[in-house]
Scaffold this motif. Structure first.
Motif, PDB file in Angstrom:
ATOM      1  N   ASN A  21       0.403  -1.227   0.382  1.00 49.61           N
ATOM      2  CA  ASN A  21       0.127   0.016  -0.056  1.00 49.61           C
ATOM      3  C   ASN A  21       0.778   1.127  -0.042  1.00 49.61           C
ATOM      4  OD1 ASN A  21       1.018   0.341   2.787  1.00 49.61           O
ATOM      5  ND2 ASN A  21      -1.079   1.114   3.219  1.00 49.61           N
ATOM      6  N   GLN A  22       2.205   1.263  -0.072  1.00 47.84           N
ATOM      7  CA  GLN A  22       3.043   2.546  -0.145  1.00 47.84           C
ATOM      8  C   GLN A  22       3.758   2.561  -2.057  1.00 47.84           C
ATOM      9  OE1 GLN A  22       5.349   3.759   3.851  1.00 47.84           O
ATOM     10  NE2 GLN A  22       6.790   2.482   2.313  1.00 47.84           N
ATOM     11  N   HIS A  23       3.074   3.798  -2.261  1.00 45.28           N
ATOM     12  CA  HIS A  23       3.734   3.959  -3.726  1.00 45.28           C
ATOM     13  C   HIS A  23       4.832   5.602  -3.658  1.00 45.28           C
ATOM     14  CE1 HIS A  23       0.654   1.876  -4.125  1.00 45.28           C
ATOM     15  NE2 HIS A  23      -0.958   2.515  -2.964  1.00 45.28           N
ATOM     16  N   TYR A  24       5.276   5.125  -4.258  1.00 38.94           N
ATOM     17  CA  TYR A  24       6.459   6.003  -4.739  1.00 38.94           C
ATOM     18  C   TYR A  24       6.007   6.949  -6.057  1.00 38.94           C
ATOM     19  CZ  TYR A  24       8.577   3.594  -1.131  1.00 38.94           C
ATOM     20  OH  TYR A  24       8.601   3.551   0.108  1.00 38.94           O
ATOM     21  N   CYS A  25       5.639   8.100  -6.327  1.00 36.02           N
ATOM     22  CA  CYS A  25       5.667   8.298  -7.532  1.00 36.02           C
ATOM     23  C   CYS A  25       6.288  10.346  -7.514  1.00 36.02           C
ATOM     24  CB  CYS A  25       4.201   8.912  -7.883  1.00 36.02           C
ATOM     25  SG  CYS A  25       3.299   9.600  -7.080  1.00 36.02           S
ATOM     26  N   SER A  26       5.908  11.037  -9.255  1.00 31.30           N
ATOM     27  CA  SER A  26       6.532  12.040  -9.148  1.00 31.30           C
ATOM     28  C   SER A  26       5.292  13.608  -8.881  1.00 31.30           C
ATOM     29  CB  SER A  26       6.751  11.749 -10.580  1.00 31.30           C
ATOM     30  OG  SER A  26       7.490  13.766 -11.118  1.00 31.30           O
ATOM     31  N   HIS A  27       5.765  14.393  -8.229  1.00 29.63           N
ATOM     32  CA  HIS A  27       4.554  15.640  -8.754  1.00 29.63           C
ATOM     33  C   HIS A  27       4.289  15.877  -9.683  1.00 29.63           C
ATOM     34  CE1 HIS A  27       8.476  18.051  -9.662  1.00 29.63           C
ATOM     35  NE2 HIS A  27       7.571  18.730  -9.247  1.00 29.63           N
ATOM     36  N   TYR A  28       4.723  15.594 -11.039  1.00 28.19           N
ATOM     37  CA  TYR A  28       4.081  15.851 -12.168  1.00 28.19           C
ATOM     38  C   TYR A  28       2.860  14.405 -12.353  1.00 28.19           C
ATOM     39  CZ  TYR A  28       8.229  18.912 -13.235  1.00 28.19           C
ATOM     40  OH  TYR A  28       8.668  20.347 -13.267  1.00 28.19           O
ATOM     41  N   ALA A  29       2.821  13.729 -12.115  1.00 29.77           N
ATOM     42  CA  ALA A  29       2.284  12.416 -11.776  1.00 29.77           C
ATOM     43  C   ALA A  29       0.885  12.750 -11.838  1.00 29.77           C
ATOM     44  CB  ALA A  29       2.544  11.246 -11.796  1.00 29.77           C
TER      45      ALA A  29
END
Length: 901
Positions: free
Chosen positions: A109-117
């Protein structure tokens, strides 16, 4: 979820420890990715494999570079926010959002993403807010439960994060707590067998009171650069994520994050991997001559602001050279001189000599929209009228071939004409080959007549040509600014470079004079003052005989009429400058728009703006037609290729209200017709140019249907300076809808005032004392950014010298930022003329001699004062040589005398 029995402090400590572990892990993974960078390269592709096309290789390289660039960012800044959100089924997800992650990845349930996504938008949502996302082809609604905004840094003691904002719902409201250092919060790790541990623990406990602060803390600006707002607010986030093919203007008061939003949008749209498929398709179909990553321009009103913004672009990993961040003055000159040939180069070529101060315009021309619309209507009508007149003239020719083509051209114009410009132009292009063949045949006959005339003179006088050369060499003002640029040139032809001296120059001058003589014979035109007119006067009766004048003159008129059809696309677009000359002459004679100086080659730069906009609008009419877009590579449409060559996928404008509507119109049409991406920001209350855009209708004229969005949260100023700025705006009836952010400690100090002090050394002594008070409040930290503003350029150096004399015992140093061309170093007190500091921000600003400014700039005083006062974030000092200007008397109660308290 955390145990409700834990105390708030324990919960925050537990969460802080978890955050630091995640930051360290993200950074370690990014470093490992960098260590493997040699494994990601095209030489790992099969050597010599013909299946590896250039497109595949370029795509692989782009992906590899993207991975490495993002790894570098993650290694230095692992995350900027941690957000907990729940969906409609109460399933909890944790998002770590970074400026560097190139794509979403998940671990449970832990996600990593760009602020652009798309999911990166969660960073801008406060607790209680919702965001819709598409997950697995299904739209889900996520509600933010809590949010932590981070500013991580790898320190000698390990990963830490500073000025962290912890937000969560408590008692039916969002409660914010700022932790200045997560490592300091976790000070109990100092408990060891070391005999000094107890002392260290005592120090840590004492510091914790300063470390945990209710609400948000305003960060002190210690560098002269755009304040780093890693996470935008929800409204700003929605704006910068709008599709690339939008035309949008953000309007807002100082400090509302307009420029930050502008730059963030550019960064997101350049990150091709993160874009939705429909935006990628728009970019892939664009006609820009440059790769998408380089296909953008941002305009600023000053060189100083251009330099100031570069660090903000670096934070978004956007390379920002002088080729892409430009002032309009520089770009206009480049377009007019090097691209469209409007300006003369080396005494030949273009029609105009541009000067900022050319006194060619009447005051009424300040209404640029009315002025331009008058010209645009006239020049469009003139183009079609000239074609119709030319076609009718050809139908009266005694030559069967000329008469035939004239009849067919007239039929095309009568059938469609200006009611369907692209269709008519397409039809006229079909006549080009036939028209040019007729022109070539007529020119052969005309050239033979020129040769016969020269031979006749040489037989009568063998020294004739030598005498002509001597006469030509003696003429020094060939390109005089008063020369009429339209005396001889056909409007659909560029003036060729003229040989300066020697036989070639003499031969051309003689032919031009004979051409003028023949045309004057059949048209009865006035002699004029050009080089050809001077040579014709020198010739006297040695030119054409009566019969040759008539014959050559008639052929020249046929050539002139035919040439209007020899390249209709070029004539429609590149014929604008010649039509402008005719328009200017006519309106000047009517006493409208132009002074008596509005003639010849001299032109005000606002006139160049007018010509460029008319030219670009003419091109846009054709480029909007799909049939024409399919044949742009054909020679007949090369004039449009010149326009598409200067267009970019994205056009951005900072401080847009400082530009005239005509200038903004030019910028708008520099956006590729495929993307139509135009994004600007500004504030009418900060307009400090008399020709700038003054109202919403000006912006709507620039691009009909343009979206105008206000931003109203001011993040720059303390509560005291915010109140002062609003009071100042209210005095000038320009108060906008703006407010301070909630949950933020905005309390600081009042503005201060010094009056009756005309001597610069006395002012410098007072400034030195006030800067000392600021230093004493910094608690042994470095002095924040300080700017001193003066009312005119001539005072910049004297004020700087006075300050350096006063600083003799303080180890401070002032620097003169002359003409707004340098921004100085962060350990210097910068001195500017107020006209150059639009868009900049400093922690402390001193505005010197505002009563002199009021006297010297009565029409723009309120704008200059408002702009100057709103450059300050916390400290504002104002001085007067005598007393406050009369209109500001009501503000005296707002000032203190010093900051010693």
């Amino acid at each position: 979820m955390m145990d409700n029995k834990e105390t708030q402090q324990d919960r925050i400590k537990t969460l802080s420890a978890a955050i630091l572990r995640i930051l360290e892990r993200i950074a370690e993974e990014a470093r490992a990715q960098l260590y493997k960078r040699n494994a990601i390269s095209t030489d790992k592709l099969a050597q010599g494999n013909t299946l590896n096309s250039p497109e595949t290789t370029n795509s692989f390289n782009r992906i590899a570079r993207d991975i490495l660039d993002n790894a570098e960012r993650l290694a230095s800044e692992p995350a900027i926010a941690r957000v907990v959100a729940v969906d409609e089924d109460n399933n909890e997800s944790i998002y770590f959002i970074s400026r560097g992650a190139s794509s979403m990845r998940s671990e449970g349930n832990q996600h990593y993403c760009s602020h652009y996504a798309p999911a990166g938008g969660l960073a801008s949502i406060p607790p209680g807010g919702e965001l819709e996302l598409v997950k697995g082809g299904k739209t889900v609604t996520l509600e933010v439960v809590d949010r932590v905004l981070l500013h991580p840094k790898d320190t000698s003691a390990g990963w830490d994060s500073f000025d962290n904002e912890f937000e969560a719902f408590e008692a039916a409201r969002v409660r914010t707590v700022t932790i200045q250092s997560l490592l300091r919060l976790l000070g109990d790790v100092l408990e060891t067998d070391d005999p000094l541990a107890a002392i260290e623990k005592m120090i840590a406990d004492a510091e914790e009171g300063d470390n945990v602060i209710e609400g948000r803390v305003r960060r002190i600006l210690r560098k002269a650069e755009l304040r780093d707002q890693a996470v935008l607010d929800r409204y700003q986030s929605e704006i910068f994520r709008l599709p690339i093919d939008r035309q949008l203007v953000i309007l807002g008061s100082p400090g509302t994050g307009k420029t930050t939003t502008l730059i963030r949008r550019l960064g997101q749209k350049l990150n091709y991997v993160q874009l939705p498929d429909e935006e990628k398709a728009t970019i892939d179909n664009a006609a820009s001559a440059l790769p998408h990553a380089n296909s953008w321009l941002m305009f600023t009103p000053t060189d100083l602001l251009r330099s100031y913004l570069k660090e903000a672009f670096n934070r978004e990993d956007v390379p920002a050279s002088d080729n892409v961040i430009r002032t309009w003055a520089a770009h206009r000159h480049d377009l007019a001189r090097n691209t469209f040939g409007l300006l003369r180069v080396g005494g030949s070529g273009g029609r105009f000599i541009a000067r900022d101060d050319a006194p060619t315009l009447r005051d009424e021309a300040a209404d640029q929209i009315a002025w331009f619309e008058d010209f645009q209507t006239w020049q469009t009508d003139a183009f079609w009228s000239d074609l119709t007149t030319a076609a009718m003239f050809l139908t009266s020719s005694t030559s069967d071939g000329v008469r035939s083509i004239g009849t067919r051209l007239a039929a095309v114009l009568d059938r469609a004409g200006s009611s369907d410009v692209p269709s008519t132009i397409l039809a006229l292009v079909g006549f080009i080959a036939e028209v040019r063949a007729l022109v070539e045949a007529l020119n052969v006959e005309i050239d033979e007549a020129y040769k016969r005339a020269l031979s006749s003179q040489l037989r009568a006088d063998p020294n004739f040509f030598a005498s002509l050369m001597a006469f030509i060499d003696g003429i020094t003002d060939v390109a005089d600014a008063t020369e009429d640029p339209d005396e001889d040139d056909e409007e659909d032809e560029e003036e060729p470079a003229r040989p300066v001296t020697g036989p070639a120059a003499a031969r051309k001058a003689l032919n031009d004079a004979l051409r003028r003589q023949a045309r004057q014979h059949v048209t009865r035109r006035r002699p004029g003052r050009s080089l050809a007119a001077q040579v014709l006067e020198w010739l006297g009766d040695r030119g054409f005989g009566e019969d040759d004048r008539e014959a050559v003159g008639q052929r020249l008129l046929l050539v002139q009429s035919l040439r209007r059809f020899s390249n209709p696309v070029r004539s429609f677009v590149r014929g604008v400058p010649a039509r402008y000359v005719r328009f200017r002459r006519m309106r000047r004679d009517e006493g409208k728009w132009y002074t008596e100086a509005g003639s010849g080659r001299l032109a005000n730069n606002f006139e160049i703006d007018m010509i460029l906009l008319a030219l670009l609008r003419s091109a846009s009419v054709l480029l909007a037609d799909r049939r024409i877009n399919r044949v742009l590579d054909e020679p007949a449409y090369s004039a449009l290729g010149t326009v598409t060559g200067v267009q970019r996928n994205q056009i951005l404008v900072d401080e847009a209200t400082d530009f005239s509507p005509v200038q903004l119109g030019c910028m708008r049409l520099l956006a590729s017709h495929s993307t139509n991406s135009f994004f600007a920001c500004g504030d009418f209350d900060q307009r400090i140019t008399p020709w700038g855009s003054k109202r919403r209708s000006d912006l709507e004229w620039v691009s009909p249907g343009i979206e105008i969005r206000p931003v109203s949260i001011s993040y720059r100023q303390s509560r005291q300076l915010f109140d002062f700025s609003r009071a100042l705006a209210a005095l000038f009836d320009t108060q906008g809808d703006v407010e301070l952010p909630t949950e933020t400690n905005n309390e600081a100090v009042d503005p201060i005032l010094l009056t009756d002090t005309p001597d610069l050394d006395d002012v410098a002594a007072w400034l030195t004392a006030r800067i000392g008070e600021i230093e004493s409040q910094m608690k042994d930290e470095a002095l924040p950014t300080v700017a001193v503003l003066v009312h005119e350029e001539d005072i910049v150096r004297p004020m700087t010298d006075a300050l350096n004399r006063a600083f003799a015992q303080t180890n401070l140093r002032a620097i003169a930022c002359v003409d707004g061309r340098i921004i100085g170093s962060d350990d210097e007190i910068r001195v500017f003329d107020v006209q150059h500091i639009k868009g900049l921000e400093f922690e402390a600003v001193f505005f010197v001699g505002i009563d002199k400014l009021a006297a010297e700039q009565p029409l723009l005083f309120d704008k200059y004062l408002y702009v100057g006062a709103t450059r300050a974030a916390t400290y504002l000092g104002i001085t007067c040589e005598q007393h406050l200007p009369i209109g500001l008397n009501g503000l005296e109660a707002s000032f203190a005398s010093n900051w010693s308290a």
